[in-house]
Write an enzyme that holds these catalytic residues in place. Structure first.
Site, mmCIF file in Angstrom:
data_model
loop_
_atom_site.group_PDB
_atom_site.id
_atom_site.type_symbol
_atom_site.label_atom_id
_atom_site.label_comp_id
_atom_site.label_asym_id
_atom_site.label_seq_id
_atom_site.Cartn_x
_atom_site.Cartn_y
_atom_site.Cartn_z
ATOM 1 N N SER A 1 0.724 -1.224 0.086
ATOM 2 C CA SER A 1 0.182 -0.130 -0.025
ATOM 3 C C SER A 1 1.020 1.443 0.051
ATOM 4 O O SER A 1 1.763 1.452 -0.957
ATOM 5 C CB SER A 1 -0.934 -0.087 1.282
ATOM 6 O OG SER A 1 -1.920 0.724 1.246
ATOM 7 N N ASP B 1 -10.358 -3.318 -4.826
ATOM 8 C CA ASP B 1 -9.685 -2.510 -3.707
ATOM 9 C C ASP B 1 -10.342 -1.160 -3.834
ATOM 10 O O ASP B 1 -10.250 -0.365 -4.714
ATOM 11 C CB ASP B 1 -8.146 -2.499 -4.225
ATOM 12 C CG ASP B 1 -7.269 -1.844 -2.947
ATOM 13 O OD1 ASP B 1 -7.886 -1.068 -2.179
ATOM 14 O OD2 ASP B 1 -6.097 -2.105 -2.815
ATOM 15 N N HIS C 1 -8.353 -4.737 -0.607
ATOM 16 C CA HIS C 1 -7.016 -4.168 -0.346
ATOM 17 C C HIS C 1 -5.962 -5.255 0.426
ATOM 18 O O HIS C 1 -4.773 -5.147 0.568
ATOM 19 C CB HIS C 1 -7.276 -2.933 0.598
ATOM 20 C CG HIS C 1 -6.150 -1.988 0.746
ATOM 21 N ND1 HIS C 1 -5.414 -1.505 -0.470
ATOM 22 C CD2 HIS C 1 -5.246 -1.696 1.800
ATOM 23 C CE1 HIS C 1 -4.481 -0.731 0.107
ATOM 24 N NE2 HIS C 1 -4.383 -0.780 1.429
HETATM 25 C C1 MLT Z 1 -1.231 5.721 0.194
HETATM 26 O O1 MLT Z 1 -1.811 6.900 0.691
HETATM 27 O O2 MLT Z 1 -0.197 5.748 -0.512
HETATM 28 C C2 MLT Z 1 -2.455 5.072 -0.332
HETATM 29 O O3 MLT Z 1 -3.588 5.888 -0.726
HETATM 30 C C3 MLT Z 1 -2.429 3.809 0.298
HETATM 31 C C4 MLT Z 1 -2.585 4.039 1.814
HETATM 32 O O4 MLT Z 1 -3.751 4.452 2.242
HETATM 33 O O5 MLT Z 1 -1.630 3.631 2.426
#
Ligand code: MLT
Length: 213
Positions: free
Chosen positions: A107, A159, A190
């Site tokens: 992520s 996701d 996710h």
């Molecule tokens: C990010 O902010 O890098 C992506 O949206 C995934 C997350 O929530 O970490």
């Protein structure tokens, strides 16, 4: 010890296979979060795991954002450079074989790994990006790889945080500069599933996939 090593609070767990995994956690994780996953992905590998330097409501991240999916691009660039600087120091300090270094990001961790690889093509040449993305409008990076990187991207079809179009844009950016990308879209969201584990371990075991570094 180089000062650059103190850029990130981190854990280094030595291994016995010559391989090292660079573990990059998601929002709200820390340097301990992905250690169990790393041990499953590559038993016996050394594990190098930094904590993101940005705090969002007390949750560590690797770069700032204005809202979910709305990134502070200046901060992304700055933090990607900072991570690369720290990583070079860690490689030297721990005697890591950079040819056997694989980034594993989940992520937000996948997103900073991608930003670092696209901006500084020669610091990590191997990555597993779990639920990673860039914005669809992201321009192609200027810097081309001297040696193609090898990237496994695993995305969730449903996701809610990582739109599939944005994940596909990221795999396209790697492919456009000549990297070898395998992008699999799994019937999930996710969260990681046993299928992620199976695909990642078998991809990592294909060591012969790199013949020249
Ligand atoms: C990010 O902010 O890098 C992506 O949206 C995934 C997350 O929530 O970490």
């Amino acid at each position: 010890m180089s000062n650059d090593l103190s850029i990130h609070t981190h854990v280094f767990e030595p291994g016995n296979t010559g391989r090292t995994l660079l573990l990059l956690h998601g929002t709200g994780g820390d340097e301990h979060d992905l250690l169990p996953l790393g041990r499953k992905f590559a038993p016996g590998a050394a594990l190098l795991s930094p904590r993101g330097n940005v705090l969002e409501n007390g949750m560590p991240r690797f770069f700032k954002r204005y809202a979910e999916g709305v990134f502070d691009l200046e901060d992304v660039a700055f933090r990607a450079g900072e991570l690369a600087k720290w990583l070079r120091a860690a490689i030297a300090h721990y005697g890591i074989d950079a040819r056997k270094l694989t980034a594993v990001g989940y992520s937000n961790g996948a997103n900073i790994a991608a930003a670092m690889m696209l901006r500084e093509p020669d610091v990590v040449k191997d990555a597993i990006l779990l639920r990673g993305m860039v914005k669809v409008e992201a321009p192609a990076p200027g810097a081309a790889s001297t040696i193609p990187a090898q990237v496994l991207m695993l995305s969730g079809e449903n996701d809610p945080i990582i739109p599939l179009a944005n994940a596909r844009r990221l795999s396209t950016l790697f492919a456009q500069r000549g990297d070898r990308v395998q992008h699999d879209v799994l019937p999930t969201g996710h969260q990681l599933t046993p299928q992620d584990l199976a695909l990642a371990t078998s991809w990592l075991q294909g060591d012969q996939r790199r013949t020249v570094w």
